[in-house]
Design an enzyme around this catalytic site. Structure first.
Site, PDB file in Angstrom:
ATOM      1  N   GLY A 170       4.391 -30.097  -1.053  1.00  0.00           N
ATOM      2  CA  GLY A 170       4.739 -29.167  -2.114  1.00  0.00           C
ATOM      3  C   GLY A 170       6.218 -29.308  -2.427  1.00  0.00           C
ATOM      4  O   GLY A 170       7.064 -28.822  -1.669  1.00  0.00           O
ATOM      5  N   MET A 174      11.098 -24.351  -4.078  1.00  0.00           N
ATOM      6  CA  MET A 174      11.332 -24.011  -2.676  1.00  0.00           C
ATOM      7  C   MET A 174      11.203 -25.236  -1.764  1.00  0.00           C
ATOM      8  O   MET A 174      11.990 -25.420  -0.833  1.00  0.00           O
ATOM      9  CB  MET A 174      10.368 -22.915  -2.226  1.00  0.00           C
ATOM     10  CG  MET A 174      10.621 -21.570  -2.883  1.00  0.00           C
ATOM     11  SD  MET A 174      12.215 -20.852  -2.415  1.00  0.00           S
ATOM     12  CE  MET A 174      11.872 -20.363  -0.716  1.00  0.00           C
ATOM     13  N   ALA A 229      -0.208 -19.368  -2.168  1.00  0.00           N
ATOM     14  CA  ALA A 229      -1.087 -18.730  -1.185  1.00  0.00           C
ATOM     15  C   ALA A 229      -2.542 -18.821  -1.622  1.00  0.00           C
ATOM     16  O   ALA A 229      -2.859 -19.018  -2.793  1.00  0.00           O
ATOM     17  CB  ALA A 229      -0.679 -17.276  -0.988  1.00  0.00           C
ATOM     18  N   SER A 281      12.442 -16.036   3.177  1.00  0.00           N
ATOM     19  CA  SER A 281      13.053 -15.170   2.175  1.00  0.00           C
ATOM     20  C   SER A 281      14.427 -15.698   1.793  1.00  0.00           C
ATOM     21  O   SER A 281      15.169 -16.194   2.637  1.00  0.00           O
ATOM     22  CB  SER A 281      13.190 -13.735   2.696  1.00  0.00           C
ATOM     23  OG  SER A 281      13.841 -12.926   1.733  1.00  0.00           O
ATOM     24  N   LYS A 336       6.794 -10.750   6.713  1.00  0.00           N
ATOM     25  CA  LYS A 336       7.298 -11.132   5.391  1.00  0.00           C
ATOM     26  C   LYS A 336       6.692 -10.242   4.305  1.00  0.00           C
ATOM     27  O   LYS A 336       7.367  -9.885   3.326  1.00  0.00           O
ATOM     28  CB  LYS A 336       6.954 -12.601   5.107  1.00  0.00           C
ATOM     29  CG  LYS A 336       7.369 -13.095   3.711  1.00  0.00           C
ATOM     30  CD  LYS A 336       8.843 -12.894   3.434  1.00  0.00           C
ATOM     31  CE  LYS A 336       9.365 -13.688   2.247  1.00  0.00           C
ATOM     32  NZ  LYS A 336       8.624 -13.588   1.009  1.00  0.00           N
ATOM     33  N   HIS A 339       8.583  -7.061   4.431  1.00  0.00           N
ATOM     34  CA  HIS A 339       9.878  -7.364   3.822  1.00  0.00           C
ATOM     35  C   HIS A 339       9.769  -7.274   2.301  1.00  0.00           C
ATOM     36  O   HIS A 339      10.621  -6.667   1.629  1.00  0.00           O
ATOM     37  CB  HIS A 339      10.328  -8.767   4.258  1.00  0.00           C
ATOM     38  CG  HIS A 339      11.413  -9.381   3.437  1.00  0.00           C
ATOM     39  ND1 HIS A 339      11.213  -9.859   2.143  1.00  0.00           N
ATOM     40  CD2 HIS A 339      12.709  -9.626   3.705  1.00  0.00           C
ATOM     41  CE1 HIS A 339      12.329 -10.353   1.668  1.00  0.00           C
ATOM     42  NE2 HIS A 339      13.266 -10.221   2.595  1.00  0.00           N
ATOM     43  N   ASN A 340       8.733  -7.881   1.731  1.00  0.00           N
ATOM     44  CA  ASN A 340       8.567  -7.874   0.282  1.00  0.00           C
ATOM     45  C   ASN A 340       8.257  -6.477  -0.247  1.00  0.00           C
ATOM     46  O   ASN A 340       8.664  -6.121  -1.355  1.00  0.00           O
ATOM     47  CB  ASN A 340       7.476  -8.853  -0.134  1.00  0.00           C
ATOM     48  CG  ASN A 340       7.934 -10.296  -0.029  1.00  0.00           C
ATOM     49  OD1 ASN A 340       8.948 -10.594   0.584  1.00  0.00           O
ATOM     50  ND2 ASN A 340       7.194 -11.191  -0.632  1.00  0.00           N
ATOM     51  N   GLU A 343      11.455  -4.823  -0.439  1.00  0.00           N
ATOM     52  CA  GLU A 343      12.134  -5.401  -1.608  1.00  0.00           C
ATOM     53  C   GLU A 343      11.652  -4.742  -2.900  1.00  0.00           C
ATOM     54  O   GLU A 343      12.474  -4.387  -3.765  1.00  0.00           O
ATOM     55  CB  GLU A 343      11.860  -6.903  -1.643  1.00  0.00           C
ATOM     56  CG  GLU A 343      12.448  -7.647  -2.817  1.00  0.00           C
ATOM     57  CD  GLU A 343      12.015  -9.106  -2.813  1.00  0.00           C
ATOM     58  OE1 GLU A 343      11.537  -9.574  -3.863  1.00  0.00           O
ATOM     59  OE2 GLU A 343      12.153  -9.762  -1.762  1.00  0.00           O
ATOM     60  N   TYR A 344      10.337  -4.558  -3.043  1.00  0.00           N
ATOM     61  CA  TYR A 344       9.805  -3.864  -4.218  1.00  0.00           C
ATOM     62  C   TYR A 344      10.418  -2.473  -4.334  1.00  0.00           C
ATOM     63  O   TYR A 344      10.845  -2.050  -5.420  1.00  0.00           O
ATOM     64  CB  TYR A 344       8.280  -3.718  -4.098  1.00  0.00           C
ATOM     65  CG  TYR A 344       7.454  -4.842  -4.664  1.00  0.00           C
ATOM     66  CD1 TYR A 344       7.650  -6.160  -4.272  1.00  0.00           C
ATOM     67  CD2 TYR A 344       6.430  -4.582  -5.569  1.00  0.00           C
ATOM     68  CE1 TYR A 344       6.865  -7.182  -4.777  1.00  0.00           C
ATOM     69  CE2 TYR A 344       5.639  -5.599  -6.077  1.00  0.00           C
ATOM     70  CZ  TYR A 344       5.862  -6.901  -5.676  1.00  0.00           C
ATOM     71  OH  TYR A 344       5.089  -7.904  -6.179  1.00  0.00           O
ATOM     72  N   HIS A 604     -16.831  19.589   7.792  1.00  0.00           N
ATOM     73  CA  HIS A 604     -16.062  18.581   8.510  1.00  0.00           C
ATOM     74  C   HIS A 604     -15.339  19.150   9.728  1.00  0.00           C
ATOM     75  O   HIS A 604     -14.698  18.399  10.453  1.00  0.00           O
ATOM     76  CB  HIS A 604     -15.053  17.926   7.563  1.00  0.00           C
ATOM     77  CG  HIS A 604     -15.702  17.082   6.507  1.00  0.00           C
ATOM     78  ND1 HIS A 604     -16.398  15.931   6.790  1.00  0.00           N
ATOM     79  CD2 HIS A 604     -15.798  17.254   5.160  1.00  0.00           C
ATOM     80  CE1 HIS A 604     -16.863  15.406   5.667  1.00  0.00           C
ATOM     81  NE2 HIS A 604     -16.523  16.196   4.663  1.00  0.00           N
TER      82      HIS A 604
END
Length: 621
Positions: A170, A174, A229, A281, A336, A339-340, A343-344, A604
């Site tokens: 790839g 990146m 992915a 990242s 990760k 982490h994202n 980040e959001y 319940h």
């Protein structure tokens, strides 16, 4: 690389070339197939070819090789190439063309030719080929009487390049950036991409097939995949498996879902192949100059790749490389993902503060840039604050207006933030601020609907209060909400670690986020210190440093959320973070009413405050 298997007719060029091409997974080209009809007729009539006859033929083959190399392909060509001038023509200026000379005795080769049927080359022409032959000095010379597989084994051992340390599958942005990073730190990289589109002069060598990529690697082989992915990862692994052997290592550096990674670890372990799911990242710049790396999977693989990953990782201010072993299975990709999610949340908080001060309070982009620059000198110092100031200062060359104002208000996403919210619900970790950030991206995509509703229901009211006071409140609100987003991320790590048996070291994870990655920030040092002091810290709010900061800043936080509500500025993440803060500091929540309702309509049951046991009430009795 192109390998030219040369020698006189009957030396076995075609047989060896086909076997070698199969071993490399590269296409095979028989030079005889490229002779023009006039040459074929001449040889069939027993007339030797001269240099003029071969000129056009060599030109066609040289073009075939040159075009293949320019497109990043490999190949094997069977071609007599009897003279040095012919070989020079085929090689051109490339160092990626190599010759294998199958050397044989005239009598043995004549016998072979006489046994062939319906071939245009006549045995009577063999002497003329030996007379023309100029044996090469710099080719790999092999006895043509050896068994074909023995000849191919010799070629693979002596001619195939074994110096490469890493294979990169790839070669997008990146993959290219990581390749250059590895090369800069002394690791020789060979790349593969089915659709290569490299910048001119890109220095990393490409191979044309997965098989030739594997063949070029020193053992145990390390293959780093930077592919999208999902199904593309499984397809890449499938193409690799038959080319690898026990002890080799595959690293998936994309944003794979962690359960997929756990499955791949198990599947490849059955073949003795190590699989590492590694979060990366930092974007293009981080990959090139030092990313934050989050490897997980098989511990044995970590020990093998640790020196390489430590070499290319970002380095924090205290000199520590931003890479650590995360844990087994899919732990690396899980971290990760979290982490994202953080980040959001962080990006949405910044965007909401920008919206409040810009659209609500009327501050210009230039004024906002100055505010973010000042904030980046204090406790809010972080990569995202830094780049926000730069974004707000950028002018559009075409319109001479702030570029940010020319960008459509639709935020894209690749799914990792959504995954964070989904898994948080599954493991029972409350992450309302992160969830709100995901929801706001979904709302941003509803552009046409938003325009229609705005026309129907009206828009924003302008702020007429003390702008300076609002800016100070916004600074406090942003810091408090940032703490909250990180607290929710840490809770998600802690909860999942216990549920999946990973035993995550949260302090170590936070420390590798201090440089190279998108969420690097000044407050990460305090977060790491909090978990080092108390590894089982239930929530970041219980740390004295952060509890004190939240206590001081909640007034400004509330002022900002209230102002946004009054003006009609959507502050979904800031408000969700504040709601989380208030819920977590509430000794008693209205869940007692919810549980009573559940017992009413579904029997319940419930627990009581005044005595042990499980109770049910007939509420209409």
């Amino acid at each position: 690389m192109f390998v030219i298997v040369m020698g006189v007719s009957g030396s076995g060029k075609t047989t060896i070339g086909q076997l070698l091409a199969g071993r490399l997974g590269a296409p095979f080209y028989d030079g005889d197939d490229y002779h023009p009809p006039a040459n074929v007729a001449k040889m069939a009539a027993g007339i030797p070819l001269d240099d003029d006859d071969r000129a056009g033929w060599l030109r066609v083959l040289a073009s075939l090789i040159t075009n293949g190399l320019q497109q990043g392909h490999s190949g094997v060509v069977a071609c007599s190439a009897l003279k040095k001038s012919y070989r020079d023509r085929l090689r051109g200026n490339s160092q990626q063309v190599r010759f294998v000379y199958l050397k044989g005795d005239l009598a043995d080769i004549r016998t072979r030719i006489q046994e062939r049927e319906d071939h245009f080359m006549k045995a009577v022409l063999l002497q003329s080929q030996f007379d023309t032959l100029e044996e090469p000095r710099h080719a790999l010379t092999i006895d043509s009487t050896l068994e074909p597989n023995e000849i191919v084994d010799t070629i693979m051992e002596q001619l195939m390049d074994k110096k490469y340390d890493v294979g990169m599958m790839g070669m997008g942005v990146m993959g290219r950036s990581l390749s250059l990073n590895l090369e800069r730190h002394g690791y020789a990289v060979i790349g593969y991409d089915p659709y290569p589109n490299l910048p001119a002069g890109f220095p990393v060598k490409l191979t044309g097939t997965v098989a030739s990529l594997a063949a070029a690697l020193a053992t145990p082989r390390i293959v780093l995949m930077m592919v999208p992915a999902g199904a593309p990862v499984d397809a890449a692994i499938a193409s690799l498996k038959d080319c690898l052997q026990a002890g080799d290592i595959i690293i998936d550096g994309g944003n794979s879902y962690f359960t997929d990674t756990a499955r791949r670890v198990q599947e490849l372990a059955a073949q003795g192949i190590h699989f590492v799911g590694m979060g990366v990242s930092g974007g293009e710049s981080g990959a090139l100059w030092g990313p934050s790396l989050m490897p997980g999977g098989e511990r044995a693989a970590w020990e093998r790749v640790r020196p390489m990953l430590r070499a290319i990782a970002a380095v924090a201010d205290d000199g520590a490389p931003c890479v650590t072993w995360i844990g087994p299975g899919g732990a690396g990709h899980y971290v990760k993902m979290v982490h994202n999610g953080i980040e959001y949340g962080d990006m949405e908080l910044i965007a909401e503060i920008y919206d409040l001060l810009h659209r609500g309070a009327g501050l210009s982009n230039s004024e906002m840039a100055g505010i973010f620059e000042r904030w980046n000198e204090g406790e809010l110092r972080s990569y995202l604050i830094e780049i926000t100031a730069k974004v707000l200062r950028k002018t559009d060359e075409e319109t001479d207006r702030p570029l940010v104002d020319m960008i459509m208000d639709i935020a894209g996403q690749k799914g990792t933030g959504r995954w964070t919210s989904q898994i948080a619900l599954e493991v029972g970790a409350p992450t309302p601020a992160i969830n709100a950030a995901v929801v706001m991206r979904l709302l941003s995509a509803l552009k046409d609907t938003r325009v229609a509703v705005a026309r129907q229901l009206g828009g924003v009211t302008m702020y007429h209060g003390d702008v300076g006071q609002l800016v100070m409140a916004a600074e406090d609100a942003l810091y408090a909400a940032k703490i909250t987003v990180y607290a929710q991320g840490m809770d998600l790590l802690r909860t999942a670690s216990a549920q999946f048996g990973w035993d995550l070291n949260i302090a170590s994870i936070v420390r590798i986020w201090r440089a190279g990655c998108i969420i690097r920030a000044e407050l990460l040092n305090d977060i790491a210190a909090a978990f080092e002091h108390q590894p089982d810290l239930p929530n970041l709010y219980l740390n004295e440093t952060f509890a004190e900061a939240l206590g001081h800043k909640q007034t400004g936080w509330r002022e900002v959320v209230q102002t946004g509500a009054e003006l009609g500025i959507p502050l979904l993440a800031l408000a969700a973070a504040l709601g989380y803060f208030d819920a977590l500091r509430s000794e008693r929540l209205p869940a007692n009413l919810i549980q009573a309702q559940r017992d009413f309509f579904g029997a319940h049951t419930y627990h009581r405050l005044d005595r042990e046991g499980i109770f049910h009430t007939d509420w209409e009795a």
